[in-house]
Enzyme design. Structure first.
Site, PDB file in Angstrom:
ATOM      1  N   LYS A  58      60.911  70.438  30.747  1.00 45.97           N
ATOM      2  CA  LYS A  58      60.393  69.553  29.707  1.00 45.97           C
ATOM      3  C   LYS A  58      59.756  70.382  28.594  1.00 45.97           C
ATOM      4  O   LYS A  58      58.972  71.298  28.859  1.00 45.97           O
ATOM      5  CB  LYS A  58      59.366  68.598  30.319  1.00 45.97           C
ATOM      6  CG  LYS A  58      58.899  67.463  29.411  1.00 45.97           C
ATOM      7  CD  LYS A  58      58.023  66.495  30.206  1.00 45.97           C
ATOM      8  CE  LYS A  58      57.595  65.287  29.395  1.00 45.97           C
ATOM      9  NZ  LYS A  58      56.827  64.329  30.216  1.00 45.97           N
ATOM     10  N   CYS A  76      61.594  62.541  29.206  1.00 43.12           N
ATOM     11  CA  CYS A  76      60.605  61.615  28.656  1.00 43.12           C
ATOM     12  C   CYS A  76      60.156  61.976  27.244  1.00 43.12           C
ATOM     13  O   CYS A  76      60.855  61.723  26.284  1.00 43.12           O
ATOM     14  CB  CYS A  76      59.414  61.513  29.606  1.00 43.12           C
ATOM     15  SG  CYS A  76      58.481  59.956  29.382  1.00 43.12           S
ATOM     16  N   GLU A 135      62.072  60.802  35.948  1.00 50.02           N
ATOM     17  CA  GLU A 135      61.254  62.009  35.832  1.00 50.02           C
ATOM     18  C   GLU A 135      60.477  62.265  37.129  1.00 50.02           C
ATOM     19  O   GLU A 135      59.953  61.332  37.746  1.00 50.02           O
ATOM     20  CB  GLU A 135      60.286  61.836  34.667  1.00 50.02           C
ATOM     21  CG  GLU A 135      59.350  62.997  34.406  1.00 50.02           C
ATOM     22  CD  GLU A 135      58.451  62.750  33.207  1.00 50.02           C
ATOM     23  OE1 GLU A 135      57.750  63.690  32.798  1.00 50.02           O
ATOM     24  OE2 GLU A 135      58.436  61.615  32.675  1.00 50.02           O
TER      25      GLU A 135
END
Length: 543
Positions: free
Chosen positions: A112, A148, A41
């Site tokens: 994200k 994540c 990330e």
């Protein structure tokens, strides 16, 4: 498909160097005939970038570096994390994003969706959540790409979910036959095994292979353990090493058996996390050497052992500063530790300075008996000497206080709390003893007497920690329940602790927040460390 897991260590804000590493690893993966290499990330800017992302120049440069990665993707796919501008005109100005590239073109960009805003995470401060999620076709696979936290909301795994949607379920519904998650998931005890169980729940449900690539390295208080892995349904088929960079190439069509690389004790994992966190803090901040005040006690001994592992013996200096109350055996233990570790050593008695303080304060203190004031003067003399040596030689002072002491304020502000990094400030005292025994598992490094003798600050005659505190086994049990599990007084008492002791400990924790706010940053190894992941007001009346 052959996938390379690019478990790399990045430095926050060092965009050019991070990109050079990315390009190097792309070449290495291509040399091993990988079809795709996956990086963690926010690979280009590092994690967590915090308010650095408010600098427009950094965002522009990050896009320039991403373009260099795109140009290097000849003959190989690359998944790389970066920061992308939000050009919709609504919401926050930035996205936390991942780009899938191959042969000089961008196949797709995924933002994200789930932005954590708890504990050490503060992504809602800067990033806008993704509006949509899409799968991407790459070679003969349909990739569901996530970042994540996007995997941390499975309704079949979590009793209480933080978000209304599950991005992984959305990607599975769009036909993803390979899930890839790029992460910057920081370490705490039990976390690597927990992630595996979480992905196992996902694999059980969707019956597709998954690839998890995590950041490794220390960035300020956070330590990232790596522990990347590949899972075929519910079974782990390949793992990267913990606390170390690794390029691991895996053939998805030829899954291997789990090699069990993480069969390590909790003590070893904590030790490795401290070594990595300290080593990276020193290197990334530009220090070349470290100073440690050696008392002959267990805390400074463990910190010294960690420092030697992280930096090398030649870069570590131990400084003994005996006072009138220092025992002969403590000084002997400090000297023996120095010999065992092979580090440099200084011995600076503080009695002349202490006597000068007492003479200077004789008139103001007239008619008052010695008390904690004189004890703290000794601690502050030592802190001043260490900082003077730090200024003169450019060495980083490592403070040696543990979590138990910091929790209840059994430490001297501007004294033994002085330093640039608090190495074991998230390690309870009972765990410090466990670490010492683990460090000595093959040979004596920490003198045996240091481990067996009663702990003492040695700031007055015959002083013992237990004169002021409950036994550490009791204290650490109470602190675990109060700080990490957020239990209230009555719940802690029901767990078997004496009401008066519980009340006293909780009062000490609450009243010493002002000290912790001024402490050096510490390395996080538990689920709740002091620092920016635990935000408690100093001036407050809740008890």
């Amino acid at each position: 498909m052959r996938i390379a897991l690019g478990q790399i260590n990045t430095r926050v804000g060092d965009l050019a160097r991070n990109t050079e590493k990315i390009l190097d690893w792309i070449g290495r993966a291509r040399g091993q005939q990988a079809d795709l290499i996956v990086f963690p990330e926010l690979t280009i800017v590092g994690y967590p970038p915090e308010d650095l992302v408010e600098r427009e120049a950094l965002i522009r440069r990050n896009l320039v570096e991403l373009d260099r990665v795109r140009q290097a993707s000849s003959g190989i796919g690359v998944i790389c994390g970066f920061v992308s501008p939000n050009e919709t005109g609504q919401g926050r100005k930035l996205f936390n994003s991942a780009a899938l590239m191959e042969n000089g073109r961008v196949i797709g960009i995924q933002h994200k969706s789930l932005l954590p805003n708890y504990d050490v995470f503060d992504e809602v401060r800067h990033f806008e959540p993704a509006g949509e999620k899409h799968v991407f076709r790459f070679r003969d696979r349909t990739i569901g790409l996530s970042i994540c936290e996007d995997t941390w909301n499975d309704k079949d795994f979590w009793k209480r979910r933080l978000y209304p949607s599950d991005p992984i379920e959305t990607l599975a519904g769009q036909g993803a036959d390979l899930m890839i998650n790029i992460s910057a998931s920081p370490f705490h005890t039990g976390k690597p095994e927990f992630r595996v169980e979480m992905f196992r729940s996902m694999g059980r449900k969707f019956r597709v292979p998954s690839v998890f690539v995590n950041l490794v390295g220390g960035n300020d208080s956070l330590v990232f353990d790596g522990s990347s892995f590949v899972m075929d349904g519910e079974k782990v088929t390949a793992r990267c090493r913990q606390f170390d960079e690794e390029l691991l190439v895996v053939d998805l069509e030829r899954p291997s058996e789990d090699d069990g690389l993480w069969s390590r004790s909790e003590e070893e994992q904590i030790y490795r996390a401290l070594v990595l966190g300290l080593g990276d803090y020193v290197r990334k901040c530009g220090f070349e050497s470290a100073l440690i005040g050696l008392s002959g006690g267990i805390d400074s001994a463990v910190v010294a052992a960690v420092a030697v592992e992280a930096m090398g013996a030649a870069q570590v200096t131990g400084v003994a500063m005996p006072s009138p109350y220092s025992s002969d055996h403590s000084l002997a233990d400090a000297r023996r530790l120095v010999s065992n570790l092979g580090i440099r050593y200084m011995e600076i008695p503080i009695e002349p300075v202490f006597e000068a303080y007492l003479q200077t304060l004789e008139e103001p203190f007239k008619g008052r008996q010695p008390d904690i004031t004189e004890e703290n003067i000794q601690a502050r003399i030592r802190g001043n000497l260490l900082m003077a040596l730090s200024n003169k030689f450019g060495s980083l002072v490592l403070s040696t206080g543990n979590k138990s002491e910091l929790a209840v304020g059994y430490c001297t502000i501007y004294g033994d709390m002085a330093g640039g990094l608090a190495v074991i400030s998230d390690v309870p005292k009972t765990t410090v003893y466990r670490l010492a025994r683990w460090i000595n598992r093959e040979r004596e490094i920490i003198p045996g007497r240091t481990i067996t003798k009663p702990p003492s600050a040695e700031l007055r005659p015959n002083q013992k920690d237990q004169d002021s505190l409950p036994p550490y086994e009791v204290l650490d049990g109470i602190l675990q329940l109060y700080i990490e599990e957020l239990k209230e007084e009555d719940e802690i008492v029901r767990a078997g602790y004496e009401p008066a002791i519980v009340r006293s400990v909780l009062k000490l924790v609450d009243r010493n927040e002002y000290k912790r706010r001024q402490a050096a940053p510490g390395l996080r190894v538990t689920t709740k460390a002091f620092g920016f992941g635990r935000r408690i007001p100093i001036a407050q009346g809740w008890r």
